[in-house]
Motif scaffolding. Structure first.
Motif, PDB file in Angstrom:
ATOM      1  N   GLU A  99      34.695  42.385  29.962  1.00  0.00           N
ATOM      2  CA  GLU A  99      35.004  43.508  30.842  1.00  0.00           C
ATOM      3  C   GLU A  99      36.293  44.203  30.393  1.00  0.00           C
ATOM      4  O   GLU A  99      36.442  45.406  30.551  1.00  0.00           O
ATOM      5  CB  GLU A  99      35.094  43.044  32.308  1.00  0.00           C
ATOM      6  CG  GLU A  99      33.730  42.657  32.876  1.00  0.00           C
ATOM      7  CD  GLU A  99      33.689  42.484  34.392  1.00  0.00           C
ATOM      8  OE1 GLU A  99      34.762  42.421  35.038  1.00  0.00           O
ATOM      9  OE2 GLU A  99      32.571  42.404  34.946  1.00  0.00           O
ATOM     10  N   MET A 100      37.209  43.428  29.797  1.00  0.00           N
ATOM     11  CA  MET A 100      38.448  44.025  29.275  1.00  0.00           C
ATOM     12  C   MET A 100      38.108  44.986  28.139  1.00  0.00           C
ATOM     13  O   MET A 100      38.660  46.079  28.061  1.00  0.00           O
ATOM     14  CB  MET A 100      39.410  42.930  28.800  1.00  0.00           C
ATOM     15  CG  MET A 100      40.726  43.466  28.272  1.00  0.00           C
ATOM     16  SD  MET A 100      41.737  44.266  29.557  1.00  0.00           S
ATOM     17  CE  MET A 100      43.095  43.090  29.642  1.00  0.00           C
ATOM     18  N   LEU A 141      36.837  48.070  29.638  1.00  0.00           N
ATOM     19  CA  LEU A 141      37.913  48.890  30.210  1.00  0.00           C
ATOM     20  C   LEU A 141      38.590  49.701  29.115  1.00  0.00           C
ATOM     21  O   LEU A 141      38.813  50.907  29.253  1.00  0.00           O
ATOM     22  CB  LEU A 141      38.936  48.005  30.927  1.00  0.00           C
ATOM     23  CG  LEU A 141      40.076  48.770  31.606  1.00  0.00           C
ATOM     24  CD1 LEU A 141      39.555  49.492  32.854  1.00  0.00           C
ATOM     25  CD2 LEU A 141      41.222  47.848  31.980  1.00  0.00           C
ATOM     26  N   ASP A 167      36.531  52.772  29.636  1.00  0.00           N
ATOM     27  CA  ASP A 167      37.154  53.014  30.925  1.00  0.00           C
ATOM     28  C   ASP A 167      36.329  52.424  32.078  1.00  0.00           C
ATOM     29  O   ASP A 167      36.314  52.957  33.181  1.00  0.00           O
ATOM     30  CB  ASP A 167      37.339  54.530  31.118  1.00  0.00           C
ATOM     31  CG  ASP A 167      38.495  54.825  32.068  1.00  0.00           C
ATOM     32  OD1 ASP A 167      39.340  53.923  32.270  1.00  0.00           O
ATOM     33  OD2 ASP A 167      38.539  55.932  32.619  1.00  0.00           O
ATOM     34  N   ASP A 168      35.623  51.314  31.795  1.00  0.00           N
ATOM     35  CA  ASP A 168      34.765  50.673  32.798  1.00  0.00           C
ATOM     36  C   ASP A 168      35.343  49.307  33.151  1.00  0.00           C
ATOM     37  O   ASP A 168      35.363  48.408  32.316  1.00  0.00           O
ATOM     38  CB  ASP A 168      33.349  50.526  32.210  1.00  0.00           C
ATOM     39  CG  ASP A 168      32.424  49.742  33.133  1.00  0.00           C
ATOM     40  OD1 ASP A 168      32.813  49.449  34.285  1.00  0.00           O
ATOM     41  OD2 ASP A 168      31.308  49.412  32.687  1.00  0.00           O
ATOM     42  N   PRO A 169      35.824  49.117  34.382  1.00  0.00           N
ATOM     43  CA  PRO A 169      36.448  47.845  34.755  1.00  0.00           C
ATOM     44  C   PRO A 169      35.455  46.723  35.024  1.00  0.00           C
ATOM     45  O   PRO A 169      35.855  45.585  35.236  1.00  0.00           O
ATOM     46  CB  PRO A 169      37.220  48.203  36.023  1.00  0.00           C
ATOM     47  CG  PRO A 169      36.489  49.354  36.602  1.00  0.00           C
ATOM     48  CD  PRO A 169      35.886  50.116  35.456  1.00  0.00           C
ATOM     49  N   ASN A 171      38.093  41.080  38.355  1.00  0.00           N
ATOM     50  CA  ASN A 171      38.653  42.324  37.808  1.00  0.00           C
ATOM     51  C   ASN A 171      39.556  43.082  38.785  1.00  0.00           C
ATOM     52  O   ASN A 171      40.070  44.151  38.446  1.00  0.00           O
ATOM     53  CB  ASN A 171      37.532  43.233  37.291  1.00  0.00           C
ATOM     54  CG  ASN A 171      36.482  43.523  38.350  1.00  0.00           C
ATOM     55  OD1 ASN A 171      36.740  43.358  39.536  1.00  0.00           O
ATOM     56  ND2 ASN A 171      35.311  43.947  37.918  1.00  0.00           N
ATOM     57  N   LEU A 210      42.890  41.462  33.068  1.00  0.00           N
ATOM     58  CA  LEU A 210      42.036  42.624  33.328  1.00  0.00           C
ATOM     59  C   LEU A 210      42.458  43.323  34.624  1.00  0.00           C
ATOM     60  O   LEU A 210      42.630  44.548  34.648  1.00  0.00           O
ATOM     61  CB  LEU A 210      40.571  42.172  33.418  1.00  0.00           C
ATOM     62  CG  LEU A 210      39.555  43.224  33.842  1.00  0.00           C
ATOM     63  CD1 LEU A 210      39.464  44.361  32.827  1.00  0.00           C
ATOM     64  CD2 LEU A 210      38.164  42.580  34.034  1.00  0.00           C
ATOM     65  N   VAL A 224      43.732  47.103  35.096  1.00  0.00           N
ATOM     66  CA  VAL A 224      43.034  48.050  35.974  1.00  0.00           C
ATOM     67  C   VAL A 224      44.049  48.724  36.921  1.00  0.00           C
ATOM     68  O   VAL A 224      44.051  49.937  37.091  1.00  0.00           O
ATOM     69  CB  VAL A 224      41.918  47.330  36.783  1.00  0.00           C
ATOM     70  CG1 VAL A 224      41.416  48.177  37.936  1.00  0.00           C
ATOM     71  CG2 VAL A 224      40.766  46.932  35.862  1.00  0.00           C
ATOM     72  N   LYS A 281      46.333  51.139  34.972  1.00  0.00           N
ATOM     73  CA  LYS A 281      45.579  52.336  34.610  1.00  0.00           C
ATOM     74  C   LYS A 281      45.519  53.333  35.776  1.00  0.00           C
ATOM     75  O   LYS A 281      45.485  54.548  35.578  1.00  0.00           O
ATOM     76  CB  LYS A 281      44.160  51.935  34.203  1.00  0.00           C
ATOM     77  CG  LYS A 281      43.513  52.916  33.291  1.00  0.00           C
ATOM     78  CD  LYS A 281      42.457  52.264  32.408  1.00  0.00           C
ATOM     79  CE  LYS A 281      42.140  53.217  31.272  1.00  0.00           C
ATOM     80  NZ  LYS A 281      41.344  52.651  30.225  1.00  0.00           N
TER      81      LYS A 281
END
Ligand SMILES: C[S@@+](CC[C@H](N)C(=O)[O-])C[C@H]1O[C@@H](n2cnc3c(N)ncnc32)[C@H](O)[C@@H]1O
Length: 223
Positions: free
Chosen positions: A29-30, A33, A37-39, A75, A102, A106, A109
């Motif tokens: 998932e990192m 991201l 840009d998807d957490p 996340n 992560l 998030v 960001k």
């Protein structure tokens, strides 16, 4: 019908109960991201998050500076939803450092790094954390603990014991589970916690069981 809690039945073990699984999920998932840009996944969907957030915003005893701990924060999206509502004292706990990295990324960001802090703790072992929180949240973490291939019964006991040390009698504990029903949760947590209310919810599937209702329950610690 059989009451699982009374018969001390355990869930079948699953990869969803292992550290290596979650470590891999959050490393992946990192990448999502950073690259897209998807957490990552919001466990039990947006509606489960919203239900918990709405309950907190409506609770008269809480305010934007109340201390809120999310155990097994993954996340960090549940805490992020609270941060976006203006909550300023948010702590995410997970046994996976990759989850905390992560969640922290998030928050940064979104420009909300200053309202979140991160704790690496395994809730089935010991808890050296001395802090008491106004709110403790669990979304899918007790479920994961319950699916651990190695002695999930002992893991669940330690988890419940640890949760009790993070709260006082005015703290609230809001747990969302799809593996245990409200009556099972009430029975498991009953030694240390009183059941307060259930937040109604739709259905979801987890760990091979499908069509089971997601239960979100509010508990308070006993005196
Ligand atoms: C089903 S995921 C839910 C993640 C997040 N709460 C959400 O709603 O998206 C379960 C989480 O619990 C964490 N977890 C599992 N066992 C744990 C333990 N013994 N101590 C602390 N965290 C644990 C995992 O790393 C994972 O982040």
């Amino acid at each position: 019908s059989l009451n699982m809690a009374e018969t001390e039945q355990e869930l079948p073990s699953s990869v969803l109960g292992t550290y290596d699984h979650w470590d891999e999920v959050y490393k992946d998932e990192m990448k999502g991201l950073v690259e897209m840009d998807d957490p990552g996944t919001e466990w039990f969907g947006r509606s489960a998050t919203n239900r918990v957030v709405r309950w907190i915003t409506k609770c008269a005893e809480l305010n934007k500076h109340s201390t809120i701990l999310d155990v097994g924060c993954g996340n960090g999206l549940l805490l992020l939803a609270l941060a976006k509502q203006g909550y300023t004292n948010l702590v995410g706990l997970d046994y996976c450092q990759s989850a905390l990295d992560l969640a922290s990324a998030v928050f940064k960001k979104e420009g909300l790094g200053h309202v979140g802090s991160w704790l690496q703790v395994d809730l089935t072992i010991g808890n050296e954390e001395q802090a008491i929180f106004d709110v403790c949240l669990d979304k899918g973490t007790y479920d994961a603990v319950s699916l651990n291939p190695e002695d999930s019964n002992k893991g669940r006991e330690s988890y419940i014991q640890n949760m009790a040390t993070l709260m006082n009698c005015s703290s609230v504990f809001i747990i969302t589970s799809c593996n245990w029903t409200t009556s099972e949760l009430t029975s498991h947590f009953g030694k240390k916690f009183n059941f307060i209310e259930e937040l109604p919810a739709p259905t979801f599937s987890f760990g091979g069981k499908s069509g089971k209702t997601v239960s979100t329950c509010v508990f308070k610690k006993k005196n």
